[in-house]
Design a protein around this motif. Structure first.
Motif, PDB file in Angstrom:
ATOM      1  N   GLU A  67       0.837  -1.211   0.000  1.00 37.14           N
ATOM      2  CA  GLU A  67       0.000   0.000   0.000  1.00 37.14           C
ATOM      3  C   GLU A  67       0.861   1.246   0.000  1.00 37.14           C
ATOM      4  OE1 GLU A  67      -3.713  -1.672   2.687  1.00 37.14           O
ATOM      5  OE2 GLU A  67      -2.461  -0.031   3.439  1.00 37.14           O
ATOM      6  N   GLN A  68       1.852   1.237   0.925  1.00 37.72           N
ATOM      7  CA  GLN A  68       2.713   2.415   1.052  1.00 37.72           C
ATOM      8  C   GLN A  68       3.482   2.659  -0.236  1.00 37.72           C
ATOM      9  OE1 GLN A  68       2.723   4.588   3.503  1.00 37.72           O
ATOM     10  NE2 GLN A  68       1.164   3.412   4.577  1.00 37.72           N
ATOM     11  N   LEU A  69       3.946   1.564  -0.840  1.00 36.78           N
ATOM     12  CA  LEU A  69       4.724   1.714  -2.071  1.00 36.78           C
ATOM     13  C   LEU A  69       3.869   2.320  -3.183  1.00 36.78           C
ATOM     14  CD1 LEU A  69       7.045  -1.395  -2.472  1.00 36.78           C
ATOM     15  CD2 LEU A  69       7.698   0.992  -2.283  1.00 36.78           C
ATOM     16  N   THR A  70       2.654   1.825  -3.342  1.00 33.55           N
ATOM     17  CA  THR A  70       1.810   2.374  -4.405  1.00 33.55           C
ATOM     18  C   THR A  70       1.517   3.841  -4.141  1.00 33.55           C
ATOM     19  OG1 THR A  70       0.277   0.840  -3.362  1.00 33.55           O
ATOM     20  CG2 THR A  70       0.383   0.772  -5.764  1.00 33.55           C
ATOM     21  N   GLU A  71       1.327   4.166  -2.848  1.00 35.39           N
ATOM     22  CA  GLU A  71       1.031   5.553  -2.516  1.00 35.39           C
ATOM     23  C   GLU A  71       2.203   6.463  -2.853  1.00 35.39           C
ATOM     24  OE1 GLU A  71      -0.239   7.240   1.566  1.00 35.39           O
ATOM     25  OE2 GLU A  71      -1.526   5.511   1.157  1.00 35.39           O
ATOM     26  N   LEU A  72       3.401   5.960  -2.564  1.00 38.09           N
ATOM     27  CA  LEU A  72       4.588   6.791  -2.758  1.00 38.09           C
ATOM     28  C   LEU A  72       4.997   6.888  -4.217  1.00 38.09           C
ATOM     29  CD1 LEU A  72       6.825   5.700   0.252  1.00 38.09           C
ATOM     30  CD2 LEU A  72       5.669   7.879  -0.062  1.00 38.09           C
TER      31      LEU A  72
END
Lengths: 319, 164
Positions: B141-146
């Motif tokens: 999730e964090q990776l896609t957000e970033l």
């Protein structure tokens, strides 16, 4: 003159000082290697200044011996003062002298070259040479004291809380001149309450508490070996396995269902022992800052007598 | 001798050695990582991202000690570590220079450091009782957000690109 020998500049063994109604130092041992910044920490009244006064020959110890630059302060106090620079927290300067005059006055006690180095330092610190000491600010007085202490290029510089009450820029100048000493292989003994500064500049740290050393080690070893461990428990009364030496608990606090300890020399086995203990829900660990180590030493030592032994599973050691 | 013609907020200028600091260091004595290690890491990061290039000279122990107000023995230790790790080498009479193969080494070192830090976060998550799948989901999730929102400061080196 750079020192060829790479051994102890200060060595103290079994030093005790008793004042009426007060044991200021209770048998301390200390070795300060040359070419290092040695920081002396401790609360007010822990005995730091007493130790320094013994080293500089202003005070006769009740027992034990000390050697500074291989000399005995009791007999060769003059020679030691000739080779050591000393800045106290409240430098005693003749306040009717002018800044330039006091350098000229002090120069008569030391070898040639004193005045030149003194005037150069005064100019660098931007202290007006023609002004009377009486009319200087606290920071300027401290700079004069530092310039006097460094002008004979001493092998050992002793600073006793030199930066208390000084502004950040003056403090930085003090630190820079200290580091300059060390870069040329001289030794600095620093007593200070500015723990953040000590953390930047010290090689070795000794924490004095009630006339004894709580901790005496190199700063990098302390950083690597002292950890703050927080353990979450099901029940505040859960007993934890006793820590075996070489590990050592410096202080321990219980707050609700959590227990926080400052531990020296902790190992994975000890942590696993705690983790696997029934009733322990979480064990977390982080590096302790010097300030926390200091607080642990001082608080841990006090708790030794005051707290109820049944509350704790370990005895706190204050070596 | 030293000159302190400095105005607040400005770094010192030293006429006796004309170097301009090749990089900025940020030392936090309180952050748990040993000071010498902070210097080692920052030099390695600077080499990895190309702020320090092969052949470039590092500040002398004494100059850096004054600049950072850090004990010269600590700086010496950091430099010895960097030499042992093969990032820098002494050039006789001139100082310490970044080695030719340092960039490659430091890019690897940077990946190791990042891996270590991720590891500590991940082990914290596992300790707290998250399952593998949950942790993976959070990371994803964090990776896609970033993605696309983080400007990369240094040009990605070819090694970084192939590695990830």
């Amino acid at each position: 003159m750079p020192q060829a020998i790479k051994d102890s500049v200060i060595s103290v063994s079994g030093l005790s000082v008793h004042f009426p109604g007060c044991d200021a130092l209770r048998g301390i041992d200390l070795e300060v290697p040359s070419g290092t910044v040695f920081a002396l920490l401790g609360e007010n009244g822990a005995g730091k200044t007493t130790l320094i006064r013994c080293l500089t020959g202003f005070l006769k110890p009740s027992a034990g011996s000390c050697r500074v630059l291989g000399l005995d302060p009791a007999h060769d106090a003059l020679e030691i003062r000739r080779r050591v620079g000393y800045v106290s927290d409240a430098p005693a300067l003749y306040d009717w002298m002018r800044v330039g005059e006091i350098g000229w006055f002090a120069a008569s006690f030391y070898a040639d070259g004193f005045t030149d180095r003194y005037r150069e330092a005064i100019a660098r610190y931007e202290v007006p040479e023609g002004r009377k000491i009486r009319h200087l600010s606290k920071g300027q007085r401290a700079k004069v004291a530092l310039a006097l202490a460094l002008a004979h290029d001493p092998e050992l510089l002793i600073l006793d809380e030199p930066t208390s009450g000084l502004d950040p820029l003056v403090r930085r100048e003090f630190l820079e001149s200290m580091l300059d000493r060390v870069a040329t292989g001289r030794t600095v003994l620093l007593s200070s309450h500015q723990i953040a500064e000590v953390e930047r500049v010290a090689d070795e740290v000794a924490i004095l508490h009630q006339g004894r050393f709580g901790v005496i080690d190199s700063l990098s070893t302390l950083r690597e070996s002292v950890r703050e461990v927080t353990i979450s428990l099901e029940d505040p009364l859960v007993e934890l396995p006793v820590v075996e030496s070489p590990a050592e608990i410096l202080s321990e606090q219980t707050e609700g269902r959590q227990r926080r300890m400052v531990v020296r020399g902790i190992s994975e086995e000890i942590l696993d022992g705690w983790r696997s203990r029934p009733g322990v829900t979480r064990v977390s660990m982080r590096a302790a800052s010097l300030e926390e180590i200091f607080a642990a030493c001082v608080r841990g030592g006090n708790r030794d007598r005051s707290s109820d032994p049944t509350q704790r599973s370990h005895s706190t050691k204050s070596a | 001798m030293y000159y302190y013609n400095r105005t607040p907020g400005q770094s010192m200028t030293r006429p006796y050695s004309q170097w301009v600091p090749p990089m900025f260091f940020t030392i936090d004595p309180n952050n748990g990582v040993a000071i010498y290690d902070q210097i080692v890491r920052q030099v390695k990061y600077a080499i990895a991202e190309g702020t320090l290039r092969p052949g470039q000279l590092l500040p002398s122990v004494r100059a850096l000690s004054q600049e950072l107000t850090i004990n010269p023995n600590t700086i010496q230790r950091a430099y010895l570590q960097l030499q042992a790790d093969g990032a820098i080498e002494p050039l006789r009479g001139r100082g310490l220079a970044v080695r030719a193969e340092a960039t490659r080494l430091c890019v690897e070192a940077r990946r190791d450091l990042i891996a270590q830090r991720l590891r500590s976060v991940l082990s914290e998550a596992l300790h707290a009782g998250f399952s593998n799948a949950e942790v993976k989901r959070i990371v994803g999730e964090q990776l896609t957000e970033l993605q696309g929102n983080v400007p990369s400061i240094s040009a990605p080196s070819p090694l970084d690109a192939t590695g990830s």
